[in-house]
Design an enzyme around this catalytic site. Structure first.
Site, PDB file in Angstrom:
ATOM      1  N   GLY A   1       0.784  -1.230   0.000  1.00  0.00           N
ATOM      2  CA  GLY A   1       0.000   0.000   0.000  1.00  0.00           C
ATOM      3  C   GLY A   1       0.817   1.282   0.000  1.00  0.00           C
ATOM      4  O   GLY A   1       0.321   2.334   0.410  1.00  0.00           O
TER       5      GLY A   1
ATOM      6  N   ASN B   1       1.600   2.988  -2.606  1.00  0.00           N
ATOM      7  CA  ASN B   1       0.924   3.900  -3.539  1.00  0.00           C
ATOM      8  C   ASN B   1      -0.336   4.480  -2.911  1.00  0.00           C
ATOM      9  O   ASN B   1      -0.638   5.663  -3.095  1.00  0.00           O
ATOM     10  CB  ASN B   1       0.605   3.192  -4.847  1.00  0.00           C
TER      11      ASN B   1
ATOM     12  N   LEU C   1      -9.729  -7.595 -13.403  1.00  0.00           N
ATOM     13  CA  LEU C   1     -11.168  -7.333 -13.245  1.00  0.00           C
ATOM     14  C   LEU C   1     -11.897  -7.675 -14.544  1.00  0.00           C
ATOM     15  O   LEU C   1     -11.423  -7.350 -15.638  1.00  0.00           O
ATOM     16  CB  LEU C   1     -11.393  -5.865 -12.891  1.00  0.00           C
TER      17      LEU C   1
ATOM     18  N   HIS D   1       0.931   0.432 -13.694  1.00  0.00           N
ATOM     19  CA  HIS D   1       1.727  -0.713 -14.178  1.00  0.00           C
ATOM     20  C   HIS D   1       3.204  -0.337 -14.080  1.00  0.00           C
ATOM     21  O   HIS D   1       3.621   0.688 -14.638  1.00  0.00           O
ATOM     22  CB  HIS D   1       1.326  -1.019 -15.630  1.00  0.00           C
TER      23      HIS D   1
ATOM     24  N   GLU E   1       6.520   5.652  -9.316  1.00  0.00           N
ATOM     25  CA  GLU E   1       5.103   5.250  -9.305  1.00  0.00           C
ATOM     26  C   GLU E   1       4.288   6.219  -8.453  1.00  0.00           C
ATOM     27  O   GLU E   1       3.227   6.685  -8.870  1.00  0.00           O
ATOM     28  CB  GLU E   1       4.936   3.854  -8.683  1.00  0.00           C
TER      29      GLU E   1
END
Ligand code: GRF
Length: 207
Positions: free
Chosen positions: A15, A17, A96, A112, A182
Site C-alpha cells: 500500500g 501507492n 477485473l 503498471h 510510481e
C-alpha cells in the site's frame, strides 16, 4: 459548490501507492478524498495505512466456489456503495472482468510498473532488472492507464515516465526508484483527473 473528487482505492499488499494518495489528499495537493479501500486479502499493510487515515476498508476474499465474474459481482455492490468518481487500482493483483468494469466506464485507473506496451503481468520490476543484467535493457518505467476492458496492463495511457537502470543498481535500488516514480506519477495523474472533473462540474454549474 465544487465537490472534492471521491477516490476508491483497491489494493492487495503493502500500500505504498495508497499512502502516496492519502498523503496528497491530506496535504491538499489533491482536491480529493479516499472514500474507501477495498482489498482482496486480509492482514495486509495497506489496510493498516487506510485505518490510520480513518478511511473505511472492506476485505473481499475470493470464495473457493465462485468464479471470477461471481467475485466481481460482489465487488461491484461494495464499490458502488462508495459512489466513487474514480476507482484506483494501486497494486490490486487481480484482473477485473467486465462484470465490474462496465459499471465504471472511463473511471478505473491502473498502475503498471513498466513502460506502455511492455512487461505485462506480474513481477515487471524483477523482469526489467533481469533483462538489464543480460545487457540489453537500459531503462524501464511506469505507466498509469485507464482500464476499459479485461486486457492486462493495457488500455489508454494517462501518463508514463522512464526510470533508468544504472550499471551499479541492485534489484533493491532499482525497485526503490521505480516505486518513487510510481508514487509521483500516480498522484500527478489523479491530480489531472480531479482537475478535469472540477472543470466539467464548473461548466455544468455555469450553464
Ligand atoms: C506496485 O509496484 C504496482 O505497480 C504493482 O504492485 C506494486 C504495489 O505496491 N502492480 P504498493 O502495494 O502500492 O506498495
Amino acid at each position: 459548490m465544487i465537490d472534492r473528487t471521491r477516490l476508491l482505492v483497491m489494493v492487495s499488499g503493502n500500500g505504498s501507492n495508497l499512502q502516496a494518495i492519502l498523503d496528497a489528499c491530506a496535504d491538499g495537493w489533491l482536491t480529493a478524498d479516499v472514500v474507501g479501500v477495498i482489498s482482496n486479502k486480509a492482514d495486509i499493510h495497506a489496510l493498516a495505512r487506510a485505518t490510520k487515515a480513518n478511511v473505511a476498508t472492506v476485505v473481499v476474499t475470493p470464495k473457493s466456489e465462485e468464479d471470477r465474474r461471481q467475485y466481481d459481482r460482489r465487488l461491484v455492490d461494495i464499490a458502488l456503495g462508495f459512489t466513487p468518481d474514480f476507482v484506483i487500482l494501486a497494486g490490486f493483483m487481480r484482473v477485473l472482468s467486465m462484470e465490474f468494469l462496465a459499471h465504471f466506464p472511463q473511471r478505473v485507473v491502473n498502475l503498471h510498473p513498466a513502460l506502455p506496451g511492455e512487461l505485462f503481468g506480474t513481477r515487471a520490476i524483477e523482469r526489467a532488472f533481469a533483462e538489464s543484467r543480460d545487457n540489453w535493457r537500459t531503462h524501464s518505467g511506469v505507466t498509469v492507464h485507464l482500464v476499459p476492458d479485461e486486457g492486462v496492463d493495457t488500455g489508454p495511457v494517462l501518463g508514463s515516465a522512464i526510470v533508468p537502470i544504472h550499471a551499479d543498481d541492485t534489484l533493491e535500488t532499482f525497485s526503490e526508484r521505480m516505486h518513487q516514480q510510481e508514487h509521483e506519477l500516480l498522484v500527478q495523474t489523479i491530480g489531472a483527473l480531479c482537475r478535469q472533473q472540477t472543470l466539467l462540474q464548473s461548466k455544468e454549474i455555469s450553464q
